[in-house]
Design an enzyme around this catalytic site. Structure first.
Site, PDB file in Angstrom:
ATOM      1  N   GLU A   1       0.832  -1.216   0.000  1.00 36.26           N
ATOM      2  CA  GLU A   1       0.000   0.000   0.000  1.00 36.26           C
ATOM      3  C   GLU A   1       0.859   1.255   0.000  1.00 36.26           C
ATOM      4  OE1 GLU A   1      -3.025   0.219   3.041  1.00 36.26           O
ATOM      5  OE2 GLU A   1      -4.255  -1.291   2.072  1.00 36.26           O
TER       6      GLU A   1
ATOM      7  N   HIS B   1       9.439 -26.466   0.321  1.00 33.95           N
ATOM      8  CA  HIS B   1       8.852 -27.611  -0.388  1.00 33.95           C
ATOM      9  C   HIS B   1       7.715 -27.161  -1.297  1.00 33.95           C
ATOM     10  CE1 HIS B   1      11.215 -30.362   2.130  1.00 33.95           C
ATOM     11  NE2 HIS B   1      11.124 -29.363   2.993  1.00 33.95           N
TER      12      HIS B   1
ATOM     13  N   LYS C   1     -13.232   0.569  -1.724  1.00 35.72           N
ATOM     14  CA  LYS C   1     -14.173   0.675  -0.597  1.00 35.72           C
ATOM     15  C   LYS C   1     -15.462   1.363  -1.057  1.00 35.72           C
ATOM     16  CE  LYS C   1     -11.073   1.162   3.399  1.00 35.72           C
ATOM     17  NZ  LYS C   1     -10.723   2.045   4.518  1.00 35.72           N
TER      18      LYS C   1
HETATM   19  O1  PA5 Z   1      -3.727   0.998   5.749  1.00 38.87           O
HETATM   20  C1  PA5 Z   1      -4.844   1.425   5.600  1.00 38.87           C
HETATM   21  O2  PA5 Z   1      -5.109   2.630   5.693  1.00 38.87           O
HETATM   22  C2  PA5 Z   1      -6.024   0.498   5.328  1.00 38.87           C
HETATM   23  O3  PA5 Z   1      -5.620  -0.835   5.226  1.00 38.87           O
HETATM   24  C3  PA5 Z   1      -7.035   0.589   6.465  1.00 38.87           C
HETATM   25  O4  PA5 Z   1      -6.421   0.256   7.675  1.00 38.87           O
HETATM   26  C4  PA5 Z   1      -8.213  -0.327   6.238  1.00 38.87           C
HETATM   27  O5  PA5 Z   1      -8.758  -0.077   4.979  1.00 38.87           O
HETATM   28  C5  PA5 Z   1      -9.281  -0.146   7.323  1.00 38.87           C
HETATM   29  O6  PA5 Z   1      -9.743   1.183   7.364  1.00 38.87           O
HETATM   30  P1  PA5 Z   1     -10.600   1.706   8.586  1.00 38.87           P
HETATM   31  O7  PA5 Z   1      -9.723   1.730   9.784  1.00 38.87           O
HETATM   32  O8  PA5 Z   1     -11.074   3.080   8.228  1.00 38.87           O
HETATM   33  O9  PA5 Z   1     -11.761   0.769   8.769  1.00 38.87           O
END
Ligand code: PA5
Length: 469
Positions: free
Chosen positions: A295, A324, A438
């Site tokens: 990310e 393996h 999302k």
């Molecule tokens: O790293 C990130 O920002 C995302 O992976 C969020 O943690 C994830 O989408 C969850 O978001 P939220 O805390 O708003 O539910």
């Protein structure tokens, strides 16, 4: 007694081990140092200016107090359930696997009076149904920690609403506040609104800290503290690593060297980063790292807005299991990977291998030796084999796996990610592509707010029969 340490070992990426085509020469390393050094300083200044908020997490004494207070209030429950996804779950899972015994949930003795831990980071109906069937008559002994900065993440929100319904039906609305702890934005957002209305106990997802950098905040600390993990030591380890990754001399700074080597290989066609722990306890740290790396570094544009489509692909593997499964490819397939092996010097416990049967004297070589020796020999053996095929390998060594070294490791890789982001010239702290997914989910679920988006996505819902065989 010497504090246990995490260290980066990088000889096995050098040309003396791999030759000039695949190894890094001293001159190239000096060039990398020149390129990276200004970024260390820049990062230190940004951090001083309060722009890199995750860097301050090891020092949040107020948060730690609040976490401990709530952990003390709920620790007598039998089950502690985290509802969250991505950065609101992967760190919790990684801490639990690393720092509590393998049979923790099943063996009361190994749990030492702490509750079982479940982390739900998916919306698979069969998984949820199975859990709900099990927990239905244990709700009064179960505490749910809903973690969501926004409160609008479809996966977490739907789990949360389902649990609330169940709690209301079985225990009554007034019990919601006993069974739920919310970890969310301090001021805004859907979960904050609900939390304030129902008076849930709550903790904060700190401002300016993205989910994947939040494990050392209340997000990761509460479930850890409830499950008996020493969170002070976790943060002390992170604070110790903070000093190392702030050092402005490239050669003394493990995050800088790690980031630079990763960047070097990416720009030379080795665009896959395999993290392979030789320790079951460290297994889920690779999952956590995978999100952090993917990310943070997978971006369309550089910071000037130019299209670059950049980002190493993180892959998780587990030694010895994946020897393996994957090592055939890793050795003989395309030489497009950098390996980061995780090794443990001293395991928390050990087992002696049993006797070889008389009719199988060929197994006697293993008999009477320790599993720790076997696993570490597998690590060195595989590394040797990878090097024989000219595959570059970094190793991160843990003197032992404990809260202190896990805190160090987390902080080391977070700082590595920041520096790598600078080398790639991208913003390592946003995730626009995640946000679109999302929104699209909410659109398909019928949200009026996203009705225009829903129209665009609708055609994708049905398969085109011409292409189904
Ligand atoms: O790293 C990130 O920002 C995302 O992976 C969020 O943690 C994830 O989408 C969850 O978001 P939220 O805390 O708003 O539910």
């Amino acid at each position: 007694m010497k504090t246990p340490q995490v260290k980066l070992y990088y000889k096995n990426v050098m040309d003396e081990m791999l030759g000039k085509e695949h190894g890094i020469t001293k001159e190239q390393l000096n060039e990398l140092a020149k390129k990276t050094n200004p970024f260390i300083e820049q990062l230190n200044s940004q951090r001083k200016a309060g722009k890199i908020r995750y860097r301050d997490l090891p020092y949040q004494t107020e948060t730690v107090e609040s976490v401990k207070k709530i952990a003390g209030e709920v620790k007598d429950c039998e089950n502690f359930v985290v509802l969250g996804i991505g950065g609101s779950a992967l760190g919790n899972i990684a801490l639990q696997t690393a720092l509590n015994p393998y049979m923790y949930n099943l063996d009361d003795k190994q749990r030492k009076g702490c509750p079982r831990l479940f982390v739900f980071d998916n919306v698979d109906p069969t998984q949820i149904k199975s859990f709900l069937d099990w927990v239905g008559d244990k709700l009064d002994k179960t505490v749910f920690n809903v973690i969501s900065k926004s409160g609008r993440t479809a996966e977490t929100a739907s789990q949360f609403m389902t649990i609330c319904d169940m709690l209301e039906q079985k225990l009554g609305e007034n019990r919601l506040k006993d069974q739920i702890v919310a970890t969310t934005d301090p001021k805004a957002g859907t979960l904050r609104k609900i939390t304030d209305k129902f008076g849930f106990r709550n903790l904060e997802v700190p401002d300016g800290v993205g989910g994947r950098f939040s494990v050392l905040s209340a997000v990761g600390l509460l479930s850890a503290a409830v499950c008996g993990i020493d969170i002070d030591e976790l943060l002390a380890g992170a604070a110790e690593m903070d000093k190392k990754v702030s050092i402005t001399d490239f050669y003394q700074n493990p995050a800088a060297v790690n980031a630079a080597i990763n960047w070097h290989y990416y720009t030379r066609g080795k665009n896959i980063s395999v993290m392979m722990p030789y320790s079951y306890e460290l297994k889920d740290l690779s999952d956590w790292y995978r999100q952090l790396w993917a990310e943070s570094l997978g971006k369309t544009k550089d910071i000037n807005g130019n299209e670059i489509f950049v980002g190493p692909t993180p892959v998780k593997a587990l030694g010895a299991t994946d020897q393996h499964s994957q090592v055939q490819l890793y050795r003989e397939g395309p030489n497009n990977k950098l390996f980061t092996l995780l090794a443990v010097e001293e395991f928390g416990s050990d087992v002696v291998i049993g006797n070889a049967p008389d009719i199988a004297p060929e197994l006697a070589v293993l008999s009477g030796q320790k599993f720790s020796k076997l696993l570490n020999s597998e690590k060195v053996g595989t590394e040797y084999a990878l090097l024989a095929s000219k595959r570059p390998c970094l190793t991160v060594t843990f003197d032992k796996v404990c809260p202190h070294t896990i805190g160090q490791f987390i902080y080391l890789f977070e700082a590595t990610t920041s520096i790598a982001g600078m080398l790639f010239n991208i913003n390592a702290y946003d995730q626009p592509a995640v946000e679109l997914g999302k929104d699209a989910t909410l659109a398909l679920m019928g949200s009026k707010e996203y009705s225009d988006l829903a129209k665009k996505i609708k055609p994708f819902e049905k398969m085109d029969s011409r292409f189904v065989i």
